[in-house]
Design an enzyme around this catalytic site. Structure first.
Site, PDB file in Angstrom:
ATOM      1  N   LYS A 143      -3.805   6.284   3.376  1.00 53.34           N
ATOM      2  CA  LYS A 143      -4.797   7.152   2.760  1.00 53.34           C
ATOM      3  C   LYS A 143      -4.570   8.596   3.208  1.00 53.34           C
ATOM      4  CE  LYS A 143      -8.649   3.788   2.869  1.00 53.34           C
ATOM      5  NZ  LYS A 143      -9.036   3.749   1.454  1.00 53.34           N
ATOM      6  N   ARG A 153      -9.920  -7.205  -0.988  1.00 54.18           N
ATOM      7  CA  ARG A 153      -9.939  -8.350  -1.915  1.00 54.18           C
ATOM      8  C   ARG A 153      -9.091  -9.506  -1.386  1.00 54.18           C
ATOM      9  NH1 ARG A 153      -7.747  -4.622  -6.643  1.00 54.18           N
ATOM     10  NH2 ARG A 153      -9.107  -3.249  -5.424  1.00 54.18           N
TER      11      ARG A 153
END
Length: 464
Positions: A237, A311
């Site tokens: 990120k 996820r």
């Protein structure tokens, strides 16, 4: 007991809560000097408007405006600013609250500040003598405040081990059994969780809590994403996007809080709480883009992006939960920025393919001042997760509908016929508001609890 609550029965001056339409009646009940003071001060009972009432020996009472919106007046937030708006060291009893439970909840949440790591604690909140019959609100406040603490703790203080230990402590407090799965057992039974956490020196864990409020009651399974810090992995990120990534375990905090509320309420259910506690770090052992990993279900997943790690954690948790054949599975996660773009910070996105369940959760959210908003599981987007080398990819081939595609990924790990709901939440207050100080927030927990108590009232299974 919180520092914002006094012992029931403690003598205290009255905090009069009043809406504009009730102001004249209140003025008629007050002493002539107090009524004259309120009129002279321009008090009109607008929301959060507060006046202290003078007396012969100082402060004789106070008046809090509720505003003209009846729904807002009956919400917890109507009382959320009072603990720090009223003088330090004072104790109060409330008169005129439309909903005493909401008033106590709002007071306790408004009194919350995260000061665990400060050397100076600052001023204490004003204290409230809780009205009789508000124990449930106090229990909810306790769960939310503990959940906020978990979200607010920096990753230096809350890693996978500490998050799993929080589940163990919760279980010990309520007579539940807790198992912490780690090491070789985790790698074998939860390979996707292991893949996500394998790049960190702080090893991943899965905390499994089991509780029986009713021996033959319906089983509710809660699955929480507990990414204690998310660098994005090798798909790193930008630094600005990492600033709040200590909150990437906000889904776990929500499920922990919901579990605490249900156990404290002695809900007539059986409860299974699963928390996948990991850190998504960068190292030579981190999983890589284009790797193919195995999941507990047996499906293989190509890694299109290591920053779509939550996820993967939930995939294994959902599979494990389904093996117990629960009546309902709910997962919570700070899963996608796309949900925030669509709905903003205050509305968690709700996904489920059961209209009765979806409506029950939406209604429960409204009733508990913990709103949700339903988004579709658009089946035509399923193919966007296709992979040429594995059963599916963990990210979409298209730069659209990110929250929906993430939910569709999770749907692949939920057996047909099993009732399931997914909450994509933010878990943070960007700015302080009454009852909601800036920092970590527990979203969705009250909605889940209210829906579960409604669906499972009497201990009956929630079926289609």
């Amino acid at each position: 007991m919180f520092d914002c609550l006094a012992t029931p029965g403690t003598p205290a001056p009255t905090l009069h809560a009043v809406a504009p339409e009730g102001l004249d009646a209140l003025l008629a009940r007050l002493t002539a000097p107090q009524a004259a003071f309120l009129r002279a001060s321009g008090f009109t009972a607008q929301a959060q408007e507060l006046r202290l009432l003078p007396g012969d020996e100082g402060i004789a009472g106070a008046v809090l405006g509720l505003g003209a919106d009846a729904t807002e007046a009956a919400s917890p937030w109507a009382f959320g600013a009072a603990p720090f708006a009223l003088p330090d060291g004072t104790t109060w009893m409330i008169e005129g609250a439309p909903d005493p439970q909401a008033a106590v909840l709002g007071w306790c949440l408004g009194a919350y500040r995260f000061r665990m790591l400060k050397s100076e604690q600052g001023r204490a909140p004003a204290r409230l003598v809780p009205p009789a019959g508000t124990e449930a609100a106090q229990q909810r406040a306790a769960a939310i405040r503990r959940g906020r603490d978990l979200v607010n703790l920096p990753a230096s203080h809350l890693g996978p081990a500490e998050l799993a230990e929080a589940v163990r402590e919760l279980g010990a407090a309520h007579g539940a059994t807790v198992e912490i799965i780690e090491g070789a057992a985790l790698a074998e039974g939860f390979p996707a969780v292991q893949a996500v956490g394998g790049g960190s020196p702080r090893a991943p864990r899965v905390a499994v809590l089991r509780w029986e409020g009713a021996k033959d009651g319906p089983l509710l399974a809660l699955c929480g994403k507990g990414v204690c810090f998310d660098t994005g992995g090798l798909d790193l990120k930008p630094s600005a996007a990492m600033l709040r990534m200590k909150k990437d375990m906000g889904g776990a905090a929500a499920t922990i809080a919901a579990a605490e509320m249900l156990m404290a309420a002695r809900a007539p259910i059986r409860l299974l709480l699963l928390v996948g506690a990991v850190e998504n770090a960068v190292s030579g052992t981190a999983f890589r883009p284009m790797d193919v990993i195995r999941t507990r279900k047996g499906l293989t997943v190509e890694i299109g992006n290591t920053d779509a790690e939550g996820r993967l954690v939930l995939a294994d948790l959902l599979t494990f939960a389904a093996e117990s054949q629960p009546a309902l599975v709910v997962d919570c996660a700070t899963l996608t920025g796309a949900a925030r773009v669509a709905l903003g910070p205050d509305l968690p996105a709700l996904f489920c393919d059961d209209d009765d369940l979806g409506n029950a959760l939406l209604q429960a959210g409204l009733q508990s001042n913990d709103p949700l908003w339903r988004l579709p599981l658009q089946k035509s987007y399923i193919s966007w997760l296709d992979s040429s080398v594995a059963d599916l990819n963990n990210v979409s081939s298209k730069p659209m509908a990110g929250a929906i595609v993430a939910a569709l990924f999770l749907r692949r790990f939920v057996p047909e016929g099993l009732r399931w709901a997914h909450l994509d939440l933010y878990a943070w207050n960007d700015q302080s508001r009454p009852g909601r100080p800036e920092g970590g927030e527990v979203q969705g927990a009250q909605a889940i609890v209210a829906a579960a108590l409604s669906l499972f009232s009497g201990g009956h299974n929630a079926t289609r």
